[in-house]
Each structure stands twice: as structure tokens, then as C-alpha cells.
Design a protein around this motif. Sequence first.
Motif, short mmCIF file in Angstrom:
data_model
loop_
_atom_site.label_atom_id
_atom_site.label_comp_id
_atom_site.label_asym_id
_atom_site.label_seq_id
_atom_site.Cartn_x
_atom_site.Cartn_y
_atom_site.Cartn_z
N VAL A 132 12.22 -5.91 3.07
CA VAL A 132 11.60 -4.91 3.93
C VAL A 132 12.02 -3.50 3.50
O VAL A 132 11.18 -2.60 3.37
CB VAL A 132 11.95 -5.15 5.42
CG1 VAL A 132 11.51 -3.98 6.28
CG2 VAL A 132 11.29 -6.44 5.91
N ALA A 175 6.67 4.34 0.15
CA ALA A 175 6.62 5.64 0.82
C ALA A 175 6.83 6.81 -0.15
O ALA A 175 6.61 7.95 0.21
CB ALA A 175 7.67 5.70 1.92
N PHE A 189 9.37 -0.84 1.94
CA PHE A 189 9.15 0.37 2.74
C PHE A 189 9.50 1.62 1.96
O PHE A 189 8.72 2.58 1.90
CB PHE A 189 9.98 0.31 4.03
CG PHE A 189 9.92 1.57 4.84
CD1 PHE A 189 8.77 1.90 5.54
CD2 PHE A 189 10.99 2.43 4.89
CE1 PHE A 189 8.70 3.07 6.28
CE2 PHE A 189 10.94 3.59 5.62
CZ PHE A 189 9.79 3.92 6.32
N VAL A 232 13.77 1.48 15.17
CA VAL A 232 13.08 1.40 13.89
C VAL A 232 11.72 0.74 14.07
O VAL A 232 11.62 -0.33 14.67
CB VAL A 232 13.93 0.58 12.87
CG1 VAL A 232 13.22 0.49 11.54
CG2 VAL A 232 15.30 1.19 12.70
N ARG A 233 10.70 1.39 13.55
CA ARG A 233 9.34 0.84 13.60
C ARG A 233 8.76 0.84 12.19
O ARG A 233 8.59 1.89 11.58
CB ARG A 233 8.43 1.66 14.52
CG ARG A 233 8.85 1.65 15.97
CD ARG A 233 8.59 0.26 16.59
NE ARG A 233 9.11 0.19 17.93
CZ ARG A 233 10.24 -0.44 18.27
NH1 ARG A 233 10.95 -1.04 17.36
NH2 ARG A 233 10.65 -0.48 19.49
N ILE A 234 8.46 -0.36 11.70
CA ILE A 234 7.84 -0.50 10.39
C ILE A 234 6.68 -1.46 10.53
O ILE A 234 6.85 -2.58 11.01
CB ILE A 234 8.84 -1.03 9.34
CG1 ILE A 234 10.02 -0.07 9.17
CG2 ILE A 234 8.14 -1.26 8.00
CD1 ILE A 234 11.09 -0.57 8.23
N ASP A 235 5.49 -1.01 10.15
CA ASP A 235 4.31 -1.87 10.20
C ASP A 235 4.37 -2.86 9.06
O ASP A 235 5.20 -2.78 8.16
CB ASP A 235 3.03 -1.03 10.08
CG ASP A 235 2.79 -0.18 11.33
OD1 ASP A 235 3.19 -0.62 12.42
OD2 ASP A 235 2.21 0.91 11.20
N SER A 236 3.41 -3.78 9.05
CA SER A 236 3.32 -4.70 7.92
C SER A 236 2.84 -3.93 6.70
O SER A 236 2.20 -2.88 6.82
CB SER A 236 2.36 -5.85 8.25
OG SER A 236 1.11 -5.36 8.64
N ALA A 237 3.16 -4.44 5.54
CA ALA A 237 2.76 -3.78 4.29
C ALA A 237 1.23 -3.81 4.19
O ALA A 237 0.59 -4.77 4.58
CB ALA A 237 3.39 -4.48 3.10
N SER A 251 18.22 1.84 -1.82
CA SER A 251 18.21 0.63 -1.01
C SER A 251 19.34 -0.31 -1.42
O SER A 251 20.06 -0.86 -0.58
CB SER A 251 16.86 -0.07 -1.15
OG SER A 251 16.84 -1.27 -0.44
N GLY A 309 7.18 -5.15 9.64
CA GLY A 309 8.56 -4.98 9.22
C GLY A 309 9.53 -5.03 10.39
O GLY A 309 10.65 -5.54 10.25
N THR A 310 9.11 -4.53 11.54
CA THR A 310 9.98 -4.55 12.72
C THR A 310 10.27 -5.99 13.14
O THR A 310 11.40 -6.32 13.50
CB THR A 310 9.34 -3.76 13.87
OG1 THR A 310 9.06 -2.44 13.42
CG2 THR A 310 10.25 -3.70 15.07
#
Length: 192
Positions: free
Chosen positions: A87, A95, A91, A161-166, A108, A39-40
Motif C-alpha cells: 500500500v 502520487a 500510494f 489515514v484515507r487511501i482509496d483503491s489504486a 517507503s 488502501g484504508t
Amino acid sequence: MENIMHLPPMLVVAWYVPCALGGCTLATLGGLILHRIPGTVMMAITGLAIIVDSLLWALVPVGGNYWAWIFPAMICATISIDLIFNVANIFLSTALPARQQGLAGALSNVILQLSIALLLGFADIVVTATADRGERQSYKNAFWFELACGGAALVVFMGFVRIDSAKSDLTADEKEAQKASEARDGDFADKP
């Protein structure tokens, strides 16, 4: 496009076709992309797309070629809005438990719409404040403002912001049920 480039309205409509097609494509394929790319990284692509989009619009000459200026700007505009929306939705919805996923989707969407309305208002202030320089220059100033917003977004995305892949992981509800089950199993193991 109508006021500065003096294009007929139906041609302007035709020039927006890439936005519609790109939006449908990205919305459809977004689920596949989000599992492969963090996501990042997607947010960095969004920030860069905003920057490229605004640069193309700020620098386009009055008789600018569609394929050199407008088409890439439309594609970048589509990429920027659709990637960040996908994203954010994935996210937030993954969550939260199912009972709150509607709220997550609404949140969102509200954040997206409010930010567009707010920044569009600021862009209008830029256009109005620089109207004495001519309509073309005041529109260019609005695109320079968009460039600044895209740059700020890129800095925030990359810096904070840190978002991993789904992932194909347990849902929030399943994780909650698993914890409850483990707690019950732990209670039974403690009893003689």
C-alpha cells in the motif's frame, strides 16, 4: 521457538516456510488486490493481522500445536508486513512523477526499516527490563508490546489515514503534461 519451545533449528526453518510463500504470493498478487480494495481497508487488515499475530505468540503454550498457534501467527505476520508495504509503495509511487518515484520507493523502504529497528529496540528493552520474570515471560511481554503497537497502528490507520483503491489513472507526469497542455490551449484561446 528454540529457547522456549526447545525446537531444533531446522524445524524452526521449516515453520517459517509460510512466511516466505505468503510473502511471494502477496507481493505478486498485491497489484491485483490494491485495485479492488481501498488502501484504508488494507491498512485495517494490517493492524488486525498484527494484533492476531501478537496475541497468538503471547498466548502460545510451550507445547503449542503448530497448526493452531504457529501457522496462523506466521500467516498474520506475513499479511501485516506485506500489505502495508504494498500500500505504501503504490500510494507513494503513483502520487509522484517518474523522476521522483525512486525516491518514493526508497523513502517507503527506509521508513519501514527504521520503524522495525526502532520498535525492535523497544521490544528488546521490554525483554531486558522483565528478564527477572523468566525468559518465557519476558518474551511474552515483548509480544504484548507488539499487540500495543498493532493497536496503536490500527487506531492511526482508521482515525487519520484515507487511501482509496489504486486506480488506472494518469500518472503524475501525465497529469503535469495535461495541465501544461491545457494552459497552452487556454493561452491560444485568449489570443485574437
